[in-house]
Design an enzyme around this catalytic site. Structure first.
Site, PDB file in Angstrom:
ATOM      1  N   HIS A 240       4.055  -4.028  -4.912  1.00 30.86           N
ATOM      2  CA  HIS A 240       3.088  -4.159  -6.013  1.00 30.86           C
ATOM      3  C   HIS A 240       3.708  -4.997  -7.265  1.00 30.86           C
ATOM      4  O   HIS A 240       2.975  -6.338  -7.581  1.00 30.86           O
ATOM      5  CB  HIS A 240       2.566  -2.880  -6.894  1.00 30.86           C
ATOM      6  CG  HIS A 240       2.281  -1.723  -5.828  1.00 30.86           C
ATOM      7  ND1 HIS A 240       0.935  -1.720  -5.237  1.00 30.86           N
ATOM      8  CD2 HIS A 240       2.454  -0.583  -5.854  1.00 30.86           C
ATOM      9  CE1 HIS A 240       0.841  -0.750  -4.630  1.00 30.86           C
ATOM     10  NE2 HIS A 240       1.747   0.152  -4.819  1.00 30.86           N
TER      11      HIS A 240
HETATM   12  C1  BDR Z   1       1.888   0.370  -9.864  1.00 31.83           C
HETATM   13  O1  BDR Z   1       2.048   1.744 -10.370  1.00 31.83           O
HETATM   14  C2  BDR Z   1       3.256   2.108 -10.435  1.00 31.83           C
HETATM   15  O2  BDR Z   1       3.650   3.427  -9.608  1.00 31.83           O
HETATM   16  C3  BDR Z   1       3.935   1.074  -9.646  1.00 31.83           C
HETATM   17  O3  BDR Z   1       5.249   0.825 -10.306  1.00 31.83           O
HETATM   18  C4  BDR Z   1       2.940  -0.122  -9.652  1.00 31.83           C
HETATM   19  O4  BDR Z   1       3.143  -0.641 -10.970  1.00 31.83           O
HETATM   20  C5  BDR Z   1       1.008   0.450  -8.572  1.00 31.83           C
HETATM   21  O5  BDR Z   1      -0.328   1.206  -8.526  1.00 31.83           O
END
Ligand code: BDR
Ligand code: CA
Length: 307
Positions: A240
């Site tokens: 992500h």
């Molecule tokens: C986002 O949520 C966090 O758990 C991850 O680091 C990322 O930024 C994904 O939904």
């Protein structure tokens, strides 16, 4: 050390396994100059996200990059971590040594404001965490939208299912009031949501090859993703936050559309839902709708010396 001709960026993180990979990527892309890291409560509490960020930068040999601690809870709600995904420490199975340097004295919002005032129109902010620090910075400096070059946010689930709830992506859901303030501002935002990040994961087969590599980047990514692949028996490790970093350096990795973004707050099962609207009174932002997965993984692997 990065070339001065590169683009200055600040990352706002809740380190977190994919935040750690994103920090590695940002320090290794010659297109970016990571001038500071700000931390916030998110995947784990702010003391851990701060300590993890310092440890990750130390592993990368970049303890010269200053780290600023930010908000320790959402603006208006109870704090919920994401340690189920990131492990108790936030770094999965990885164990990185303590950093030789300490966190800075200035707070995260204060640093962001000082930095953009010193270099108006030059700095890109990359928030890959709940948007609490950014909402506070907007409250402290209403001119932020005119001082900042671009804001590339990892957040939102626009035309797909969420990951914190069926409707909401974690970074937005964790502090929906902050997200609503940021989305309703005139900040020049590009949203990198689950619509694209879920289409560009690190494949297990590629990850398995990293075990035999010697570079610090490969060793770090191998250790950070191990809990996801082995402990949680997943076939993919989501990149992500690294995708937001890569798009900052290479905007054509995604296709974007211009939309207003609203965030559901209040009470109920749709908290944190991000909706796309066309309304004259809602600021327009860029929302990523498609990603060139192969090109992204090629840039990612090249920057982290996996190839
Ligand atoms: C986002 O949520 C966090 O758990 C991850 O680091 C990322 O930024 C994904 O939904
Ligand atoms: Ca994150």
């Amino acid at each position: 050390m990065a070339d001065r001709a590169t683009s200055p960026v600040i990352m706002d993180v809740d380190t977190g396994v994919d935040d750690a990979v994103a920090l590695a990527l940002a320090t290794r892309l010659s297109e970016l100059d990571l001038i500071g890291v700000t931390t916030v409560a998110g995947n784990v509490d702010v003391e851990k996200t701060t300590d993890n960020s310092l440890r990750v930068l130390a592993m990368l040999g970049r303890s010269d990059i200053p780290v600023y601690r930010g908000m320790n809870r959402p603006l208006a709600r109870a704090y919920h971590d994401a340690s189920e995904f990131h492990g108790v420490s936030g770094l999965g199975d990885a164990e990185f040594p303590a950093s030789p340097v300490a966190v800075q004295f200035e707070t995260a919002p204060e640093f962001i404001i000082r930095a953009v005032r010193a270099r108006p129109g030059e700095i890109t902010l990359i928030p890959v965490a709940p948007l609490t620090n950014i909402a506070v910075a907007l409250a402290l400096e209403p001119e932020l939208p005119r001082l900042i070059k671009r804001v590339v946010i990892m957040g939102g689930a626009f035309q797909c299912r969420g990951n914190a709830t069926p409707y909401a992506e974690y970074n937005i859901w964790a502090d929906p009031e902050a997200a609503a303030i940021v989305a309703n501002s005139d900040l020049p935002i590009t949203f990198i949501g689950l619509d694209v990040t879920h289409k560009a994961p690190l494949p297990k087969a590629l990850w398995a090859t990293l075990a035999a590599r010697e570079g610090v980047e490969a060793r770090m990514v191998y250790a950070l993703a191990r809990r996801t692949f082995i402990g949680r028996e997943r076939e993919e490790f989501h990149l992500h936050d690294p995708l937001a970093v890569a798009v900052t350096a290479f905007p054509d990795l995604v296709t974007t559309e211009s939309w207003g973004v609203t965030v559901e707050s209040g009470i109920g099962d749709q908290i944190g839902r991000t909706c796309l609207v066309k309304q004259p009174d809602v600021p327009q932002h860029q929302v990523a709708v498609a990603v060139k997965t192969d090109a992204f993984l090629a840039r990612f692997g090249e920057a982290l010396s996996f190839q």
